[in-house]
Scaffold this motif. Structure first.
Motif, short mmCIF file in Angstrom:
data_model
loop_
_atom_site.label_atom_id
_atom_site.label_comp_id
_atom_site.label_asym_id
_atom_site.label_seq_id
_atom_site.Cartn_x
_atom_site.Cartn_y
_atom_site.Cartn_z
N LEU A 1 -35.16 -67.02 0.06
CA LEU A 1 -37.23 -67.89 -0.24
C LEU A 1 -37.52 -67.29 0.52
CD1 LEU A 1 -36.26 -71.64 -0.69
CD2 LEU A 1 -38.27 -70.59 -2.17
N SER A 2 -36.66 -67.16 2.13
CA SER A 2 -36.86 -67.12 3.65
C SER A 2 -36.63 -64.95 2.92
CB SER A 2 -36.63 -67.46 4.45
OG SER A 2 -34.73 -67.57 4.38
N ASN A 3 -37.41 -64.36 4.01
CA ASN A 3 -37.05 -62.99 4.23
C ASN A 3 -35.23 -63.46 5.47
OD1 ASN A 3 -35.89 -60.70 5.42
ND2 ASN A 3 -38.22 -59.42 5.28
N THR A 4 -34.88 -63.05 4.78
CA THR A 4 -33.24 -63.52 5.70
C THR A 4 -32.79 -61.97 6.12
OG1 THR A 4 -32.09 -62.40 3.89
CG2 THR A 4 -32.12 -64.33 3.95
N HIS A 5 -34.06 -60.79 6.69
CA HIS A 5 -33.66 -59.04 6.86
C HIS A 5 -33.92 -60.10 8.65
CE1 HIS A 5 -31.34 -58.01 4.51
NE2 HIS A 5 -31.86 -58.31 3.47
N LEU B 1 -29.16 -66.64 -8.87
CA LEU B 1 -28.32 -67.18 -7.42
C LEU B 1 -29.17 -66.88 -6.11
CD1 LEU B 1 -25.93 -68.70 -7.22
CD2 LEU B 1 -24.47 -66.05 -6.62
N ASN B 2 -29.35 -68.29 -5.77
CA ASN B 2 -29.37 -69.04 -4.28
C ASN B 2 -28.76 -69.14 -3.59
OD1 ASN B 2 -30.20 -68.86 -1.17
ND2 ASN B 2 -32.35 -69.56 -2.51
N ALA B 3 -27.42 -68.47 -3.17
CA ALA B 3 -26.08 -69.27 -2.58
C ALA B 3 -26.44 -69.48 -1.19
CB ALA B 3 -24.80 -67.68 -2.82
N GLY B 4 -27.57 -69.76 -0.68
CA GLY B 4 -27.96 -70.21 1.28
C GLY B 4 -26.71 -69.39 1.81
N ALA B 5 -26.11 -70.37 2.60
CA ALA B 5 -25.20 -69.57 3.43
C ALA B 5 -24.08 -69.06 3.19
CB ALA B 5 -25.05 -70.79 4.61
N TRP B 6 -24.07 -69.43 1.70
CA TRP B 6 -22.27 -68.87 1.55
C TRP B 6 -22.46 -67.78 1.56
CZ3 TRP B 6 -22.22 -73.62 -2.49
CH2 TRP B 6 -21.38 -74.72 -2.32
N ASN C 1 -27.46 -77.10 0.61
CA ASN C 1 -28.34 -77.50 1.57
C ASN C 1 -29.59 -76.77 1.09
OD1 ASN C 1 -26.99 -78.30 3.58
ND2 ASN C 1 -27.21 -76.06 4.14
N LEU C 2 -29.70 -76.66 -0.29
CA LEU C 2 -30.45 -75.81 -1.10
C LEU C 2 -31.31 -77.36 -1.96
CD1 LEU C 2 -29.92 -72.90 -1.85
CD2 LEU C 2 -31.63 -73.63 -0.15
N ASN C 3 -30.47 -78.11 -1.69
CA ASN C 3 -30.85 -79.90 -2.81
C ASN C 3 -32.34 -80.30 -1.88
OD1 ASN C 3 -28.30 -79.87 -0.79
ND2 ASN C 3 -28.77 -82.56 -1.03
N GLU D 1 -38.09 -80.86 2.02
CA GLU D 1 -37.63 -80.82 3.36
C GLU D 1 -37.11 -80.74 4.86
OE1 GLU D 1 -35.23 -84.84 3.54
OE2 GLU D 1 -35.49 -84.73 1.20
N ARG D 2 -36.55 -79.56 3.96
CA ARG D 2 -35.77 -78.39 5.18
C ARG D 2 -36.47 -77.72 5.74
NH1 ARG D 2 -31.08 -74.54 3.06
NH2 ARG D 2 -30.59 -73.98 5.14
N LYS D 3 -36.62 -77.01 6.85
CA LYS D 3 -37.21 -76.43 7.83
C LYS D 3 -38.54 -75.57 6.58
CE LYS D 3 -34.97 -73.69 10.42
NZ LYS D 3 -35.42 -73.62 11.64
C1 DQA Z 1 -31.37 -69.29 1.84
C2 DQA Z 1 -31.67 -68.32 2.86
C3 DQA Z 1 -29.86 -68.05 3.82
O1 DQA Z 1 -29.15 -68.30 4.93
C4 DQA Z 1 -29.54 -70.04 4.46
O2 DQA Z 1 -28.83 -70.09 4.96
C5 DQA Z 1 -30.09 -70.61 2.88
C6 DQA Z 1 -31.56 -70.22 2.13
C7 DQA Z 1 -33.25 -68.62 1.79
O3 DQA Z 1 -33.47 -69.33 0.60
O4 DQA Z 1 -33.57 -68.28 2.00
O5 DQA Z 1 -29.45 -71.84 2.92
O6 DQA Z 1 -30.83 -68.57 1.40
#
Ligand code: DQA
Length: 146
Positions: free
Chosen positions: A100-104, A72-77, A10-12, A16-18
């Motif tokens: 990118l976001s503060n996942t915590h 590496l930004n692995a997104g949800a993985w 989804n990082l492609n 536009e995403r959120k």
């Molecule tokens: C993300 C944070 C993840 O939890 C989310 O699934 C993403 C983006 C970020 O860059 O903030 O796809 O990795």
């Protein structure tokens, strides 16, 4: 010196995403910025993104003898993939985890990273600036700086 900048699912769609969470920067913008930082320090950057978990793992395997380290930004993985964690460990390259976001500060399921323990560091919540931090961190590490 070669670096791999790798992105997961989804990082492609960045830009536009959120945008209220991830900003308006596109993946192409991030790739150009990381290349600029690395080029300025005499390193080159190869870029990869996939929405398929196995494809990212295959890429890490394939690039393991080509690059010196990975941003590496692995997104949800990040939160779900033992296979990705094992791949990072298996390639024996320094990897910096970026978000990118503060996942915590987000949903509880984003608080745990399965890959943090096999990365040399984690940069989270700094938006696009986090990639500059991560790239410099990785190059410092590769150059043997503390
Ligand atoms: C993300 C944070 C993840 O939890 C989310 O699934 C993403 C983006 C970020 O860059 O903030 O796809 O990795």
């Amino acid at each position: 010196m070669y670096l791999l900048l790798a992105h997961g699912p989804n990082l492609n769609l960045l830009g536009e995403r959120k945008p209220e969470v991830y900003g308006t920067t596109t993946l192409a913008d991030i790739e150009a910025e990381v290349a600029g930082v690395a080029n300025g320090r005499g390193a080159a950057v190869l870029c990869f993104q996939s929405n398929h978990e196995g494809a990212l793992i295959d890429a890490l395997h394939s690039y393991r003898r080509v690059v010196d380290g990975v941003v590496l930004n692995a997104g949800a993985w990040t939160h779900t993939s033992v296979a990705l964690r094992d791949a990072i460990e298996a390639i024996q390259l320094p990897v910096v985890e970026v978000h990118l976001s503060n996942t915590h500060r987000r949903e509880a399921f984003r608080h745990r990273s399965l890959i943090a323990g096999v990365c040399i560091g984690q940069v989270t919540g700094l938006g696009r600036d986090g990639y500059r931090v991560a790239t410099n961190l990785l190059l410092d590490y590769l150059e043997g700086r503390p």
